[in-house]
Design a protein around this motif. Structure first.
Motif, PDB file in Angstrom:
ATOM      1  N   ASP A 240      49.428  -7.246 -52.557  1.00 48.71           N
ATOM      2  CA  ASP A 240      49.554  -6.062 -51.687  1.00 48.71           C
ATOM      3  C   ASP A 240      51.008  -5.706 -51.356  1.00 48.71           C
ATOM      4  OD1 ASP A 240      46.884  -5.741 -51.680  1.00 48.71           O
ATOM      5  OD2 ASP A 240      46.545  -6.176 -49.552  1.00 48.71           O
ATOM      6  N   GLY A 241      51.950  -6.576 -51.779  1.00 49.09           N
ATOM      7  CA  GLY A 241      53.350  -6.350 -51.418  1.00 49.09           C
ATOM      8  C   GLY A 241      53.981  -5.163 -52.124  1.00 49.09           C
ATOM      9  N   VAL A 242      53.387  -4.741 -53.242  1.00 48.63           N
ATOM     10  CA  VAL A 242      53.853  -3.498 -53.867  1.00 48.63           C
ATOM     11  C   VAL A 242      53.008  -2.381 -53.284  1.00 48.63           C
ATOM     12  CG1 VAL A 242      54.206  -2.227 -56.008  1.00 48.63           C
ATOM     13  CG2 VAL A 242      54.479  -4.706 -55.985  1.00 48.63           C
TER      14      VAL A 242
ATOM     15  N   LEU B 297      54.880 -18.075 -52.965  1.00 48.44           N
ATOM     16  CA  LEU B 297      55.196 -16.874 -52.192  1.00 48.44           C
ATOM     17  C   LEU B 297      55.618 -15.762 -53.145  1.00 48.44           C
ATOM     18  CD1 LEU B 297      55.987 -15.396 -49.472  1.00 48.44           C
ATOM     19  CD2 LEU B 297      58.243 -16.432 -49.737  1.00 48.44           C
ATOM     20  N   GLY B 298      55.026 -14.591 -53.004  1.00 49.09           N
ATOM     21  CA  GLY B 298      55.436 -13.447 -53.826  1.00 49.09           C
ATOM     22  C   GLY B 298      56.504 -12.638 -53.100  1.00 49.09           C
ATOM     23  N   VAL B 299      57.564 -12.298 -53.827  1.00 50.20           N
ATOM     24  CA  VAL B 299      58.611 -11.432 -53.253  1.00 50.20           C
ATOM     25  C   VAL B 299      58.767 -10.214 -54.170  1.00 50.20           C
ATOM     26  CG1 VAL B 299      60.911 -11.341 -52.252  1.00 50.20           C
ATOM     27  CG2 VAL B 299      59.773 -13.561 -52.492  1.00 50.20           C
ATOM     28  N   PRO B 300      57.843  -9.239 -54.049  1.00 46.97           N
ATOM     29  CA  PRO B 300      57.826  -8.125 -54.996  1.00 46.97           C
ATOM     30  C   PRO B 300      58.864  -7.051 -54.644  1.00 46.97           C
ATOM     31  CG  PRO B 300      55.964  -7.960 -53.504  1.00 46.97           C
ATOM     32  CD  PRO B 300      56.729  -9.186 -53.107  1.00 46.97           C
ATOM     33  N   SER B 301      60.122  -7.456 -54.639  1.00 47.69           N
ATOM     34  CA  SER B 301      61.209  -6.535 -54.313  1.00 47.69           C
ATOM     35  C   SER B 301      62.168  -6.419 -55.483  1.00 47.69           C
ATOM     36  CB  SER B 301      61.977  -7.048 -53.093  1.00 47.69           C
ATOM     37  OG  SER B 301      63.239  -6.404 -53.018  1.00 47.69           O
ATOM     38  N   ASP B 302      62.397  -5.185 -55.951  1.00 47.39           N
ATOM     39  CA  ASP B 302      63.504  -4.994 -56.887  1.00 47.39           C
ATOM     40  C   ASP B 302      64.542  -4.069 -56.244  1.00 47.39           C
ATOM     41  OD1 ASP B 302      62.234  -2.556 -57.088  1.00 47.39           O
ATOM     42  OD2 ASP B 302      61.794  -2.696 -59.226  1.00 47.39           O
ATOM     43  N   ASN B 303      64.590  -4.137 -54.908  1.00 47.74           N
ATOM     44  CA  ASN B 303      65.502  -3.262 -54.150  1.00 47.74           C
ATOM     45  C   ASN B 303      66.967  -3.633 -54.346  1.00 47.74           C
ATOM     46  OD1 ASN B 303      63.014  -2.535 -53.267  1.00 47.74           O
ATOM     47  ND2 ASN B 303      63.243  -3.341 -51.195  1.00 47.74           N
ATOM     48  N   GLY B 304      67.211  -4.836 -54.849  1.00 47.94           N
ATOM     49  CA  GLY B 304      68.589  -5.249 -55.101  1.00 47.94           C
ATOM     50  C   GLY B 304      68.862  -5.335 -56.595  1.00 47.94           C
TER      51      GLY B 304
ATOM     52  N   ASP C 174      52.259 -12.135 -50.265  1.00 42.79           N
ATOM     53  CA  ASP C 174      53.495 -11.421 -50.592  1.00 42.79           C
ATOM     54  C   ASP C 174      54.301 -11.110 -49.339  1.00 42.79           C
ATOM     55  OD1 ASP C 174      53.198 -11.171 -53.329  1.00 42.79           O
ATOM     56  OD2 ASP C 174      52.234  -9.194 -53.228  1.00 42.79           O
ATOM     57  N   ILE C 175      55.616 -11.092 -49.502  1.00 41.84           N
ATOM     58  CA  ILE C 175      56.500 -10.494 -48.507  1.00 41.84           C
ATOM     59  C   ILE C 175      56.168  -9.003 -48.438  1.00 41.84           C
ATOM     60  CG2 ILE C 175      58.932  -9.821 -48.107  1.00 41.84           C
ATOM     61  CD1 ILE C 175      58.602 -12.781 -47.622  1.00 41.84           C
ATOM     62  N   ARG C 176      56.116  -8.434 -47.245  1.00 38.46           N
ATOM     63  CA  ARG C 176      55.893  -6.972 -47.140  1.00 38.46           C
ATOM     64  C   ARG C 176      57.190  -6.270 -47.525  1.00 38.46           C
ATOM     65  NH1 ARG C 176      52.981  -5.524 -41.584  1.00 38.46           N
ATOM     66  NH2 ARG C 176      52.597  -3.540 -42.617  1.00 38.46           N
ATOM     67  N   VAL C 177      57.109  -5.441 -48.530  1.00 39.95           N
ATOM     68  CA  VAL C 177      58.323  -4.822 -49.060  1.00 39.95           C
ATOM     69  C   VAL C 177      58.299  -3.312 -48.849  1.00 39.95           C
ATOM     70  CG1 VAL C 177      59.670  -4.374 -51.147  1.00 39.95           C
ATOM     71  CG2 VAL C 177      58.652  -6.635 -50.792  1.00 39.95           C
ATOM     72  N   VAL C 178      59.258  -2.814 -48.087  1.00 36.14           N
ATOM     73  CA  VAL C 178      59.505  -1.372 -48.017  1.00 36.14           C
ATOM     74  C   VAL C 178      60.525  -1.077 -49.121  1.00 36.14           C
ATOM     75  CG1 VAL C 178      60.357   0.548 -46.612  1.00 36.14           C
ATOM     76  CG2 VAL C 178      59.103  -1.346 -45.530  1.00 36.14           C
TER      77      VAL C 178
ATOM     78  N   SER D 254      63.540  -5.613 -43.676  1.00 35.72           N
ATOM     79  CA  SER D 254      63.937  -5.503 -45.086  1.00 35.72           C
ATOM     80  C   SER D 254      63.522  -6.756 -45.847  1.00 35.72           C
ATOM     81  CB  SER D 254      65.454  -5.361 -45.207  1.00 35.72           C
ATOM     82  OG  SER D 254      65.931  -4.361 -44.363  1.00 35.72           O
ATOM     83  N   ALA D 255      63.284  -6.582 -47.147  1.00 38.30           N
ATOM     84  CA  ALA D 255      62.740  -7.687 -47.952  1.00 38.30           C
ATOM     85  C   ALA D 255      63.523  -8.999 -47.783  1.00 38.30           C
ATOM     86  CB  ALA D 255      62.708  -7.291 -49.428  1.00 38.30           C
ATOM     87  N   LEU D 256      64.837  -8.940 -47.932  1.00 43.19           N
ATOM     88  CA  LEU D 256      65.602 -10.200 -47.892  1.00 43.19           C
ATOM     89  C   LEU D 256      65.629 -10.805 -46.491  1.00 43.19           C
ATOM     90  CD1 LEU D 256      68.667  -9.540 -50.262  1.00 43.19           C
ATOM     91  CD2 LEU D 256      66.284 -10.026 -50.792  1.00 43.19           C
ATOM     92  N   SER D 257      65.669  -9.947 -45.470  1.00 43.38           N
ATOM     93  CA  SER D 257      65.670 -10.454 -44.088  1.00 43.38           C
ATOM     94  C   SER D 257      64.321 -11.075 -43.754  1.00 43.38           C
ATOM     95  CB  SER D 257      65.992  -9.322 -43.113  1.00 43.38           C
ATOM     96  OG  SER D 257      67.206  -8.708 -43.484  1.00 43.38           O
TER      97      SER D 257
END
Ligand SMILES: [Mn+2]
Length: 356
Positions: free
Chosen positions: A16-18, A61-68, A99-103, A134-137
């Motif tokens: 659900d993180g995406v 743990l899922g970290v679905p962030s490509d913000n960086g 998942d991490i919640r990713v905006v 934010s994802a990383l925080s």
């Protein structure tokens, strides 16, 4: 705030993180049904979080962030696709916490002003909570909380910037930590377009937090604007380029890393694995695939051998971008992203074994 409430607010069910409705729907249903059956997903997942404290399994743990991310994005789909591969390969030595919640417009809270943070908090949280957005925080807070229970955690990225969020709590708790970093690239830029926590800068950003630069070992490097001697001289780190593995064999490279860490008194390590450390013949579904890299069995051997000498307390596997199709690559004989995903689940299983 209670630990469980932190997790319920900052995490969400696996997949659900995406933030999407249609894309990836089938895979998400497969993963969620495999984990929770046909029950209500949200409440089954929330209920499952109670097992974090008592469970004996290592955490995923899922970290679905490509913000960086940089040049070609799409690593936000890594966690869902790798999970599907793990389930299909019947690898189950982990407990999936979600998942991490990713905006998808936010990287780190230090880049935001208070007004923006308050607005996003209102959108994300059920009540007025002073939590990161934010994802990383969010990664920093979740990992710090999990480490209170001495859990070992494998995180699935995401682009490589996620390591800039995952690592600080590990280092804070274990100041002697050694980092074994697999990558085709050094990720040692001090800043890129002024950003110091992104896919190309996270390693340089982490270095000052290590006890000494010799607590970092980089393996598989082969695409760099500068030579190995430049980086080793500038940062006083040690690098083991892909070519050295080919010439000397993975056993020798592993032994060199082991004596490097031993000479520094390292007892615990964290492994950060960029899938592009692997040769593009085996793993091209990634933002910047490179030829001349490690073969999957060579990387596995280095992980096994180094991990047998130190306690591995955390790891990440990043930059798997399953929707990327590199036209003109020489790998057309192997179907993508399946080939990359096979390698990714092999590496993920090796990283989980390293925790034992
Ligand atoms: Mn890389």
């Amino acid at each position: 705030m209670k630990e469980l409430d932190i997790f319920k607010n900052l995490l969400c069910p696996p997949g659900d993180g995406v933030f999407t409705v249609e894309t990836g729907k089938e895979k998400k249903s497969f993963v969620q049904n495999s984990l929770y059956g046909s029950n209500d997903i949200q409440s089954s997942w929330e209920k499952s979080l109670e097992q974090i404290q008592d469970g004996t399994k290592h955490l995923l743990l899922g970290v679905p962030s490509d913000n960086g991310g940089g040049i070609v994005r799409g690593a936000n789909w890594g966690p869902l696709f790798i999970r599907e591969s793990l389930i299909k390969s019947k690898i189950s030595s982990y407990f999936d916490i979600g998942d991490i919640r990713v905006v998808p417009h936010l990287l780190h809270d230090s880049y935001l002003n208070q007004e923006t943070i308050s607005k996003i908090r209102k959108a994300l949280f059920r009540e007025d909570l002073k939590l990161p957005v934010s994802a990383l925080s969010i990664c920093e807070m979740v990992i710090e909380t999990l480490l209170n229970s001495n859990k070992k955690i494998l995180s699935l990225g995401g682009d490589h910037s996620v390591s800039a969020g995952l690592l600080p709590p590990f280092i804070k708790k274990n100041p002697d930590l050694g980092i074994l970093h697999f990558d085709a690239h050094t990720d040692l830029l001090e800043e890129r377009l002024g950003i110091d926590k992104c896919f190309a800068t996270w390693a340089a950003n982490i270095l000052p937090h290590l006890k000494s630069p010799q607590h970092l070992a980089q393996v598989g490097i082969r695409r760099s604007g500068k030579e190995k001697a430049y980086w080793e001289e500038k940062y006083k780190i040690s690098q083991y380029w892909a070519e050295e593995t080919r010439i000397n064999g993975p056993e020798k490279i592993a032994d060199q890393i082991i004596s490097q860490f031993n000479s520094q008194g390292v007892t615990k390590i964290y492994i950060s694995f960029d899938i592009d450390a692997i040769d593009s013949e085996y793993a091209s579904a990634t933002g910047t695939p490179e030829e001349g890299g490690l073969r999957p069995h060579e990387a596995s051997l280095i992980i096994d051998r180094v991990a047998s000498q130190f306690e591995t307390i955390g790891a990440d596997l990043v930059e798997v971008a399953p929707f990327i199709n590199h036209y003109g690559s020489k790998t057309k004989s192997s179907p993508e992203p399946e080939t990359t995903l096979d390698v990714a689940s092999l590496i993920a299983s090796k990283l989980l074994e390293a925790f034992d």
